[in-house]
Design a protein around this motif. Sequence first.
Motif, PDB file in Angstrom:
ATOM      1  N   VAL A 132     -10.887   1.436   0.916  1.00 59.30           N
ATOM      2  CA  VAL A 132     -10.828   1.829   2.328  1.00 59.30           C
ATOM      3  C   VAL A 132     -11.330   3.256   2.465  1.00 59.30           C
ATOM      4  O   VAL A 132     -11.580   3.942   1.485  1.00 59.30           O
ATOM      5  N   LYS A 133     -11.442   3.700   3.708  1.00 56.13           N
ATOM      6  CA  LYS A 133     -11.835   5.074   3.995  1.00 56.13           C
ATOM      7  C   LYS A 133     -10.586   5.932   4.167  1.00 56.13           C
ATOM      8  O   LYS A 133      -9.496   5.412   4.409  1.00 56.13           O
ATOM      9  N   PRO A 134     -10.727   7.250   4.043  1.00 59.10           N
ATOM     10  CA  PRO A 134      -9.557   8.128   4.152  1.00 59.10           C
ATOM     11  C   PRO A 134      -8.836   8.031   5.491  1.00 59.10           C
ATOM     12  O   PRO A 134      -7.624   8.271   5.561  1.00 59.10           O
ATOM     13  N   ALA A 135      -9.521   7.667   6.561  1.00 58.77           N
ATOM     14  CA  ALA A 135      -8.897   7.608   7.886  1.00 58.77           C
ATOM     15  C   ALA A 135      -8.162   6.298   8.138  1.00 58.77           C
ATOM     16  O   ALA A 135      -7.586   6.117   9.209  1.00 58.77           O
ATOM     17  N   ASN A 151      -8.638  13.149  -0.020  1.00 59.39           N
ATOM     18  CA  ASN A 151      -9.800  12.633   0.692  1.00 59.39           C
ATOM     19  C   ASN A 151     -10.923  12.288  -0.278  1.00 59.39           C
ATOM     20  O   ASN A 151     -11.538  11.227  -0.184  1.00 59.39           O
ATOM     21  N   LYS A 152     -11.197  13.166  -1.243  1.00 57.61           N
ATOM     22  CA  LYS A 152     -12.256  12.917  -2.226  1.00 57.61           C
ATOM     23  C   LYS A 152     -11.910  11.726  -3.118  1.00 57.61           C
ATOM     24  O   LYS A 152     -12.787  10.954  -3.499  1.00 57.61           O
ATOM     25  N   ALA A 153     -10.629  11.574  -3.475  1.00 60.08           N
ATOM     26  CA  ALA A 153     -10.219  10.450  -4.321  1.00 60.08           C
ATOM     27  C   ALA A 153     -10.426   9.123  -3.587  1.00 60.08           C
ATOM     28  O   ALA A 153     -10.895   8.145  -4.173  1.00 60.08           O
ATOM     29  N   VAL A 154     -10.078   9.083  -2.305  1.00 58.61           N
ATOM     30  CA  VAL A 154     -10.260   7.852  -1.523  1.00 58.61           C
ATOM     31  C   VAL A 154     -11.753   7.573  -1.354  1.00 58.61           C
ATOM     32  O   VAL A 154     -12.203   6.435  -1.535  1.00 58.61           O
ATOM     33  N   ASP A 155     -12.529   8.601  -1.029  1.00 58.13           N
ATOM     34  CA  ASP A 155     -13.978   8.419  -0.882  1.00 58.13           C
ATOM     35  C   ASP A 155     -14.631   8.000  -2.192  1.00 58.13           C
ATOM     36  O   ASP A 155     -15.593   7.232  -2.192  1.00 58.13           O
ATOM     37  N   GLY A 156     -14.115   8.481  -3.308  1.00 54.09           N
ATOM     38  CA  GLY A 156     -14.684   8.157  -4.607  1.00 54.09           C
ATOM     39  C   GLY A 156     -14.290   6.799  -5.142  1.00 54.09           C
ATOM     40  O   GLY A 156     -14.722   6.400  -6.218  1.00 54.09           O
ATOM     41  N   VAL A 195      -3.717  11.650   4.476  1.00 50.95           N
ATOM     42  CA  VAL A 195      -2.583  12.486   4.880  1.00 50.95           C
ATOM     43  C   VAL A 195      -1.311  12.011   4.197  1.00 50.95           C
ATOM     44  O   VAL A 195      -0.506  12.821   3.715  1.00 50.95           O
ATOM     45  N   TRP A 196      -1.122  10.703   4.118  1.00 50.75           N
ATOM     46  CA  TRP A 196       0.082  10.170   3.463  1.00 50.75           C
ATOM     47  C   TRP A 196       0.085  10.515   1.977  1.00 50.75           C
ATOM     48  O   TRP A 196       1.111  10.917   1.432  1.00 50.75           O
ATOM     49  N   LEU A 197      -1.068  10.360   1.304  1.00 51.96           N
ATOM     50  CA  LEU A 197      -1.151  10.686  -0.127  1.00 51.96           C
ATOM     51  C   LEU A 197      -0.806  12.152  -0.373  1.00 51.96           C
ATOM     52  O   LEU A 197      -0.131  12.489  -1.351  1.00 51.96           O
ATOM     53  N   TRP A 198      -1.250  13.025   0.518  1.00 52.10           N
ATOM     54  CA  TRP A 198      -0.963  14.448   0.387  1.00 52.10           C
ATOM     55  C   TRP A 198       0.496  14.746   0.710  1.00 52.10           C
ATOM     56  O   TRP A 198       1.155  15.497  -0.005  1.00 52.10           O
TER      57      TRP A 198
END
Length: 125
Positions: free
Chosen positions: A36-39, A21-26, A6-9
Amino acid sequence: MVRLDVWLWSVRLYKTRSMANKAVDGGHVRLNGSPVKPAHSVVPGDVVTVREPGWERRYEVTQTISKRVGAPVARTCYVDQSPPKPEYLLAGPVARRDRGAGRPTKRDRREIEKLIGRHPVTFEE
């Protein structure tokens, strides 16, 4: 407490929340040097590292926001600690063929090689 994606967005580092979300997961985004995870929660003082093709960008979080804001306000929420962009990424755009033009002909290939400065390989018998 704000989620990382949410912060990145909201600070406009990614166009959509799902892209963040996909960038963090990737594994393209790290928080304080670790994946880390997106949450995961972001707090002021954290260092977010975003990996882009050819270089890494570093941002220190100064303010957490959960709503997308305008670009001037978003820039106040982080300090950009990124090294300068590499020279090869600052070069002009790569020449591209028109859509639907098909594969280059032999003549086109020879003209391209002449522009690049390469000489075609010749085989001797």
